[in-house]
Write a protein that holds these residues in place. Structure first.
Motif, PDB file in Angstrom:
ATOM      1  N   UNK A 134       0.846  -1.182   0.000  1.00 25.57           N
ATOM      2  CA  UNK A 134       0.000   0.000   0.000  1.00 25.57           C
ATOM      3  C   UNK A 134       0.888   1.239   0.000  1.00 25.57           C
ATOM      4  N   UNK A 135       0.532   2.230  -0.834  1.00 25.15           N
ATOM      5  CA  UNK A 135       1.270   3.487  -0.901  1.00 25.15           C
ATOM      6  C   UNK A 135       0.402   4.577  -0.282  1.00 25.15           C
ATOM      7  N   UNK A 136       0.995   5.358   0.623  1.00 24.01           N
ATOM      8  CA  UNK A 136       0.225   6.346   1.373  1.00 24.01           C
ATOM      9  C   UNK A 136       1.046   7.608   1.557  1.00 24.01           C
ATOM     10  N   UNK A 137       0.344   8.740   1.623  1.00 24.29           N
ATOM     11  CA  UNK A 137       0.960  10.029   1.952  1.00 24.29           C
ATOM     12  C   UNK A 137       0.708  10.304   3.433  1.00 24.29           C
ATOM     13  N   UNK A 138       1.774  10.518   4.178  1.00 23.81           N
ATOM     14  CA  UNK A 138       1.681  10.614   5.640  1.00 23.81           C
ATOM     15  C   UNK A 138       2.341  11.913   6.098  1.00 23.81           C
ATOM     16  N   UNK A 139       1.635  12.656   6.958  1.00 21.25           N
ATOM     17  CA  UNK A 139       2.225  13.818   7.621  1.00 21.25           C
ATOM     18  C   UNK A 139       3.156  13.325   8.726  1.00 21.25           C
ATOM     19  N   UNK A 140       4.369  13.841   8.751  1.00 17.79           N
ATOM     20  CA  UNK A 140       5.380  13.356   9.702  1.00 17.79           C
ATOM     21  C   UNK A 140       5.001  13.712  11.132  1.00 17.79           C
ATOM     22  N   UNK A 141       4.383  14.863  11.331  1.00 18.48           N
ATOM     23  CA  UNK A 141       4.063  15.323  12.689  1.00 18.48           C
ATOM     24  C   UNK A 141       3.176  14.317  13.408  1.00 18.48           C
TER      25      UNK A 141
END
Length: 634
Positions: free
Chosen positions: A538-545
């Motif tokens: 699965x490919x996902x965009x994640x906010x690091x905070x």
């Protein structure tokens, strides 16, 4: 997850959620339309039976009970508030409304938002402008119902999709890269490609990164007794997201690498679509340019001869020569013989120059007219994609191909097709005519094309065009849009058997659109999923905070083999980022790609960063802090 629909997209979407993401799914569909892809061995439940009590018929031990826990099907002729309540919309995580009727989807979305303000809505609409307003309206309704709700934090906003928009990237990738295993991220197409095992002492090219090591048995028939897989079953199976040491040690196993889909024709310089200025090559033909160059050389030679014989100033000699050419100078009576001869030659050059100037004016006028109408394919064009059909699907695919700077020649028989305006604006060559007529595909230079995309609304037309193109060029890559899955499978097998050396793909828009709808139901952070044998990445965009496994760590430290891996960094400012990286940026090249690949291992992730990660389902659940999510069965 709840899926409501009355065609094959609903059933395909339910299968995608159940098989790829291992989610519990409730499908609401009329029983009369239950002729589409099979959902396996599951009991059907009527709405009347659900209203009679909390239990579900058939929810016992065994296969049926297990199927109920994964998928239940509700027979409902109409979608109203009672049906949505019976489906459990009040406690659902996401609802997909994929009816063919836009009015039904809109009414159901308004009711569902009132029943559950935190519900993630995915709506199928053909009207894109209406879809944008509907997204804002439903999100605003959720904020009014619960003033303290943070839709972005809950990832429970509204997403409006069209099956044409979602199928376009996969169709474009099939024509260019030969595969539909693609993920769209910030306007880029990423594909997963399988690389054969390298020879002794060689290292396989990892592309952007190595996603997986294939099973030992995929390249070695001996498999369990042969090369790499003599240990446990896990060693013999695929290994997802291996580290560099594991990749270097597994010399006998193929890899799955991540690549970007780009056009790499070195003979054709890259240029932006729809450039404002017309180049000289499109204004004047090559023969006319050579004629003009010859006339200029003759005028220059006469001017030099006049300067040499008369001793005048060079500018004055050139001026006198031009007067002689245009026959507006006095006759050279009584002048020296050299002057008289030069005047006669200049008059002869003037006679030759007149038709050349007329031809140049006519060609320039024609070039300006075709710039506002339709272009014809240039002579000698090769390595392009022949796109048949500029309807709803064809227009989206054309825009996607031009975003990738891939040369395209379109064929369309309807002068009122919706994609003709886009082709005119992008200055894409178009051949007007029926693809089944003799000479139409030849006019599109199909014999020198890279691939053929048959996207008309008729299955027989698409098949006939592919067969004729294969007769012209047997190794042509062909991608056909076919409606029925059974027919598409039969066509694919037959063409593969008849032309084993050529790449053939038969695609259904429903089949291609389902993964995008499923990704939207999983949340805007999900960009897509790519299968690797019997497992899924699965490919996902994640906010690091807020993620301790990412924040303050370097790229190398944040990598957990077998669980997740940071593969890209979004360098755009937080206020300039698009909320959904998987959405298409629109026609034309995106204003500025913010994703950076090939990251330095020592880069320290900051709280304001946003990254793209490749992860297993279990790894993504752990990374996002959701340990309660069910682990997949592989």
């Amino acid at each position: 997850m709840i899926v409501c629909g009355d065609d094959g997209l609903a059933r395909r979407l339910a299968s995608e959620l159940r098989e790829v993401y291992k989610e519990r799914v409730t499908l609401v569909a009329p029983a009369a339309r239950d002729t589409q892809p099979s959902l396996g061995r599951v009991p059907r439940v009527s709405v009347r039976g659900l209203l009679g009590g909390p239990g579900l018929p058939g929810a016992r031990n065994g296969d049926a009970g297990q199927a109920v826990r994964e998928l239940r099907v509700l027979d409902a002729a109409e979608l109203d508030e009672g049906v949505l309540a019976s489906a459990g919309v009040a406690g659902a995580a996401a609802l997909a409304l994929v009816y063919e009727d836009d009015d039904t989807n809109i009414r159901a979305a308004l009711v569902a938002r009132r029943l559950n303000p935190r519900l993630r809505l995915v709506i199928r609409l053909y009207n894109r402008k209406l879809g944008q307003h509907l997204e804002e309206l439903l999100d605003q309704a959720a904020l009014v119902a619960e003033p303290g709700i943070d839709l972005r934090e809950l990832d429970s906003s509204t997403t409006v999709l069209s099956d044409a928009d979602t199928a376009a990237p996969a169709l474009a990738a099939s024509a260019v890269a030969g595969t539909s295993k693609v993920v769209q991220a910030d306007g880029l197409l990423l594909r997963a490609v399988e690389r054969t095992p390298p020879g002794r002492g060689q290292v396989a090219d990892p592309g952007l990164c190595t996603l997986a090591l294939l099973s030992a048995t995929t390249s070695d028939p001996a498999g369990a007794e042969g090369a790499e897989g003599t240990g446990s079953g896990e060693d013999r199976g695929p290994r997802l997201l291996p580290d560099d040491r594991a990749v270097a040690a597994a010399t006998g196993r193929g890899i799955v690498a991540l690549e970007t889909v780009v056009h790499t024709d070195p003979s054709r310089p890259r240029r932006r679509s729809g450039a404002g200025a017309l180049p000289v090559a499109s204004l004047f033909s090559q023969r006319l340019r050579w004629s003009l160059a010859g006339m200029v050389a003759a005028v220059a030679a006469l001017a030099v001869a006049s300067w040499a014989t008369t001793g005048d100033h060079p500018l004055h000699a050139a001026y006198i020569t031009l007067l002689d050419i245009f026959a507006i100078n006095d006759p050279a009576v009584g002048d020296p013989a050299q002057r008289q001869v030069l005047q006669i030659l200049a008059g002869f050059v003037g006679l030759l120059l007149l038709p050349v100037l007329v031809a140049a004016a006519l060609e320039a006028l024609g070039a300006f007219r075709t710039a506002t109408v339709l272009r014809r394919p240039p002579r000698g064009m090769s390595g392009h994609v022949v796109l048949l059909g500029l309807g709803k699907i064809g227009a989206r695919v054309l825009a996607r191909l031009r975003e990738l700077d891939i040369p395209v020649v379109c064929v369309e028989s309807d002068p009122q097709a919706r994609g003709l305006a886009l082709a005119r604006r992008l200055r894409v060559p178009v051949v007007m005519g029926d693809v089944t007529d003799e000479g139409v595909l030849e006019a599109a230079s199909v014999g020198r094309a890279h691939s053929l995309l048959a996207l008309t609304s008729s299955d027989t037309t698409n098949l006939e065009a592919a067969l004729y193109a294969r007769a012209v060029k047997p190794d042509l890559r062909a991608v056909l849009r076919l409606y029925e899955d059974g027919f598409a499978t039969a066509v694919y097998r037959t063409l593969r058997a008849a032309h084993p050396a050529a790449l053939t793909r038969s695609r259904s828009v429903t089949h291609l659109a389902a993964p995008a709808f499923a990704g939207a139901m999983m949340g805007r952070r999900i960009l897509g999923a790519i299968p690797v044998e019997r497992r899924v990445l699965v490919f996902a965009a994640v906010e690091v905070a807020g993620h301790p496994n990412l924040e303050g760590r370097t790229i190398a430290e944040s990598f957990r083999p077998g669980a997740w891996r940071v593969i890209a960094l979004d360098t755009a400012a937080p206020e300039d980022r698009r909320p959904d990286l998987a959405s298409a940026p629109g026609y034309g090249p995106p204003p500025g790609l913010g994703l950076v690949w090939k990251l330095h291992p020592g880069y320290v992730l900051r709280p304001e960063d946003r990254v793209v990660v490749a992860a297993t389902r279990r790894g993504l659940a752990e990374l996002l802090g959701r340990p309660g999510v069910r682990t997949p069965r592989t």
